[in-house]
Enzyme design. Sequence first.
Site, PDB file in Angstrom:
ATOM      1  N   GLU A  15       0.855  -1.177   0.000  1.00  0.00           N
ATOM      2  CA  GLU A  15       0.000   0.000   0.000  1.00  0.00           C
ATOM      3  C   GLU A  15       0.897   1.235   0.000  1.00  0.00           C
ATOM      4  O   GLU A  15       1.716   1.433   0.907  1.00  0.00           O
ATOM      5  CB  GLU A  15      -0.892   0.000   1.253  1.00  0.00           C
ATOM      6  CG  GLU A  15      -1.706   1.264   1.466  1.00  0.00           C
ATOM      7  CD  GLU A  15      -2.842   1.420   0.467  1.00  0.00           C
ATOM      8  OE1 GLU A  15      -3.301   2.548   0.269  1.00  0.00           O
ATOM      9  OE2 GLU A  15      -3.269   0.399  -0.102  1.00  0.00           O
ATOM     10  N   CYS A  63      -5.518   4.901   5.205  1.00  0.00           N
ATOM     11  CA  CYS A  63      -5.126   3.666   4.532  1.00  0.00           C
ATOM     12  C   CYS A  63      -6.341   2.954   3.967  1.00  0.00           C
ATOM     13  O   CYS A  63      -7.413   2.975   4.565  1.00  0.00           O
ATOM     14  CB  CYS A  63      -4.403   2.755   5.524  1.00  0.00           C
ATOM     15  SG  CYS A  63      -3.913   1.178   4.817  1.00  0.00           S
ATOM     16  N   CYS A  66      -5.808  -1.098   6.316  1.00  0.00           N
ATOM     17  CA  CYS A  66      -6.131  -1.149   7.754  1.00  0.00           C
ATOM     18  C   CYS A  66      -7.034   0.026   8.129  1.00  0.00           C
ATOM     19  O   CYS A  66      -6.759   0.759   9.083  1.00  0.00           O
ATOM     20  CB  CYS A  66      -4.865  -1.188   8.590  1.00  0.00           C
ATOM     21  SG  CYS A  66      -3.608   0.013   8.123  1.00  0.00           S
ATOM     22  N   HIS A  70      -7.173   2.732  11.936  1.00  0.00           N
ATOM     23  CA  HIS A  70      -7.102   4.185  12.084  1.00  0.00           C
ATOM     24  C   HIS A  70      -8.441   4.778  12.495  1.00  0.00           C
ATOM     25  O   HIS A  70      -8.492   5.797  13.185  1.00  0.00           O
ATOM     26  CB  HIS A  70      -6.594   4.805  10.785  1.00  0.00           C
ATOM     27  CG  HIS A  70      -5.172   4.452  10.477  1.00  0.00           C
ATOM     28  ND1 HIS A  70      -4.114   4.943  11.194  1.00  0.00           N
ATOM     29  CD2 HIS A  70      -4.639   3.623   9.534  1.00  0.00           C
ATOM     30  CE1 HIS A  70      -2.981   4.447  10.716  1.00  0.00           C
ATOM     31  NE2 HIS A  70      -3.286   3.643   9.707  1.00  0.00           N
ATOM     32  N   ARG A 481       0.120  -4.268  11.227  1.00  0.00           N
ATOM     33  CA  ARG A 481       1.534  -4.055  10.908  1.00  0.00           C
ATOM     34  C   ARG A 481       2.356  -3.657  12.123  1.00  0.00           C
ATOM     35  O   ARG A 481       3.561  -3.482  12.005  1.00  0.00           O
ATOM     36  CB  ARG A 481       1.654  -2.997   9.817  1.00  0.00           C
ATOM     37  CG  ARG A 481       1.169  -3.487   8.473  1.00  0.00           C
ATOM     38  CD  ARG A 481       0.870  -2.354   7.513  1.00  0.00           C
ATOM     39  NE  ARG A 481       0.372  -2.868   6.253  1.00  0.00           N
ATOM     40  CZ  ARG A 481      -0.891  -3.257   6.048  1.00  0.00           C
ATOM     41  NH1 ARG A 481      -1.781  -3.154   7.024  1.00  0.00           N
ATOM     42  NH2 ARG A 481      -1.274  -3.734   4.885  1.00  0.00           N
ATOM     43  N   SER A 504       4.506   1.578   9.873  1.00  0.00           N
ATOM     44  CA  SER A 504       5.473   1.721   8.786  1.00  0.00           C
ATOM     45  C   SER A 504       6.340   2.962   8.948  1.00  0.00           C
ATOM     46  O   SER A 504       7.393   3.064   8.313  1.00  0.00           O
ATOM     47  CB  SER A 504       4.762   1.737   7.425  1.00  0.00           C
ATOM     48  OG  SER A 504       4.182   0.476   7.158  1.00  0.00           O
ATOM     49  N   CYS A 548       3.144  -0.372   4.614  1.00  0.00           N
ATOM     50  CA  CYS A 548       1.944   0.415   4.288  1.00  0.00           C
ATOM     51  C   CYS A 548       2.361   1.879   4.292  1.00  0.00           C
ATOM     52  O   CYS A 548       2.313   2.550   5.312  1.00  0.00           O
ATOM     53  CB  CYS A 548       0.825   0.171   5.294  1.00  0.00           C
ATOM     54  SG  CYS A 548      -0.729   0.959   4.825  1.00  0.00           S
ATOM     55  N   CYS A 551      -0.009   4.825   5.071  1.00  0.00           N
ATOM     56  CA  CYS A 551      -0.175   5.092   6.504  1.00  0.00           C
ATOM     57  C   CYS A 551       0.941   5.991   7.044  1.00  0.00           C
ATOM     58  O   CYS A 551       0.753   6.717   8.019  1.00  0.00           O
ATOM     59  CB  CYS A 551      -0.168   3.790   7.294  1.00  0.00           C
ATOM     60  SG  CYS A 551      -1.623   2.760   7.091  1.00  0.00           S
TER      61      CYS A 551
END
Length: 572
Positions: A15, A63, A66, A70, A481, A504, A548, A551
């Site tokens: 992503e 994102c 996910c 969030h 993650r 990330s 990701c 994110c």
Amino acid sequence: MSEKRIVIDPITRIEGHLRIEVVVDENNVVKEAYSGSTLWRGLEQIVKNRDPRDAGFFMQRICGVCTYSHYRAGIVAVEDALGIKPPLNAELTRTLMNAALYLHDHIVHFYQLHGMDWADVVSALSADVHKASEEAFKYTSTPFATGADKLKEVKERVEAFVKKGNLGPFANAYWGHSTYKFTPEQNLIVLSHYLECLRIQRTAAQMMAIFGAKNPHPQSLTVGGVTCVMDLMDPARMGEYMSKFADIKEFVDRAYYPDILMAAKAYANEPSVLNDVGVSNLFCYDEFLIGKNDHLFKGGIILNGDLSKVYDIDEDKITEEATRAWYKNDKALHPYDGETEANYTGLVDGESIDGEGKLAHSKLFDTKGKYSWIKAPRYDGMPMQVGPIASIVINYAKGNERVKKVVDEFLTKSGLPLSAVFSTLGRTAARMLEAKVVAEHTMDAFNALIENLKTDQETCTKYVIDNKKEYKGNFQGNAPRGALSHWCRIKDGVISNWQAVVPSTWNASPKDAKGQMGSYEACLVGLKIADLSKPLEIIRKIHSYDPCIACAVHVMDTKGNDLSTYKINPNL
């Protein structure tokens, strides 16, 4: 010494937009590594001056994978700031939605995003379907979708792509690479599960929608609780969740777990997936409330890979800095005081290895200056590695019996030592083990919810705010993650500042003022690459973190000015 640079931009099957640059010596060994995001977004700025109750709905747009993580973080951060405690029914419902996300995310990560780094699709075309069917029984007594007739069908489907001169979704990869270790029959097993996962992940998305109304971007959380009251009171809806969960758990037990066990055995001696811990400082939060004051995973910190001591988290020690990131303020700031004012300084001219192994002109990172839209989060000045590896290792070290049971069983079956977890293979296995633990205990939360609903049907606490007061609060928990935190300030009844420190960002951070690398960069140093024009080893390592990047970056020009212009040729 003849040094060469390899640029992979973008890293695919993730992503967002991630770029990796490495410098290799004459023996193709990585001496330096740089990780950077090349595109950015604006959620932290967009949410300013808005009603705090809207924050979660904006934050989930960080994102497309996910979304729920969030969304929940945005809601809980405001609840924490205002001192609002949701009812137990709401918290347990949020856990059930979180389980749907985790199981969906982890199985899709391995099969659709990372599995082809381990399994060679072209090799599968030469497999003997009967031998492959027998092979599957080595890793489980109840294999999933690996009968000879099923495998024959899978093989014929992929062969049809080949006959058309195109591998379809499996095109443009490094098939035949020397670091692939599965046999043709093992590759065919993974390929069958890849195709089955396309169906199973749809079931997982539906499981989220039972309480969330839709997926992605569910709609049923609100500051104070949840709004899916009618679903919680409907036995048919509760039964539907149980049924879909059972399907997902079956796939985890009969496909995902055995495939990772198979990989653990096949790759046990492959250097490119071993001994690359990256950053050995591990960090995770409490996660998955499955009963009153009972979290499935416990938080903590491990330093320098020392499992003999797990430290408590001190939130005051968390900072983000931008010495090598494209922002103006380079100071190490606590997230409550974070700033995101852009300062893009661009790329520089240079040369790198192209797809044919030749040197070609390139635009490269300015490795002496700024080279990423991702900041550098640090804990007490140290880089940390987050993700399932941190969750599993920290909970194992803390003696969490729910985790130890699953980990010890896997280590016994695979023949691997616990130390093997500190590697690309270990990160991939830890993600599966986390999914396994979630699958084993989601019904604990479900049953606790059912019992509580018998005597207490409250699902939401009243929203109360004093517009004359200033507030600050945060969410600290885990996403699929890894460690995730959102930090907010509220003034005059609206949001005055918001910062998201996401998994990330921790793992993909550029170097900081001290030159300390994030985990992506650190895990690549020392890696020997077999073919500079086909750097599968790099991609496999980075994919093991499940990057990701959408994110990890959140910046925009709030005045609406054009920052950059891109022209895309749709015919290429």
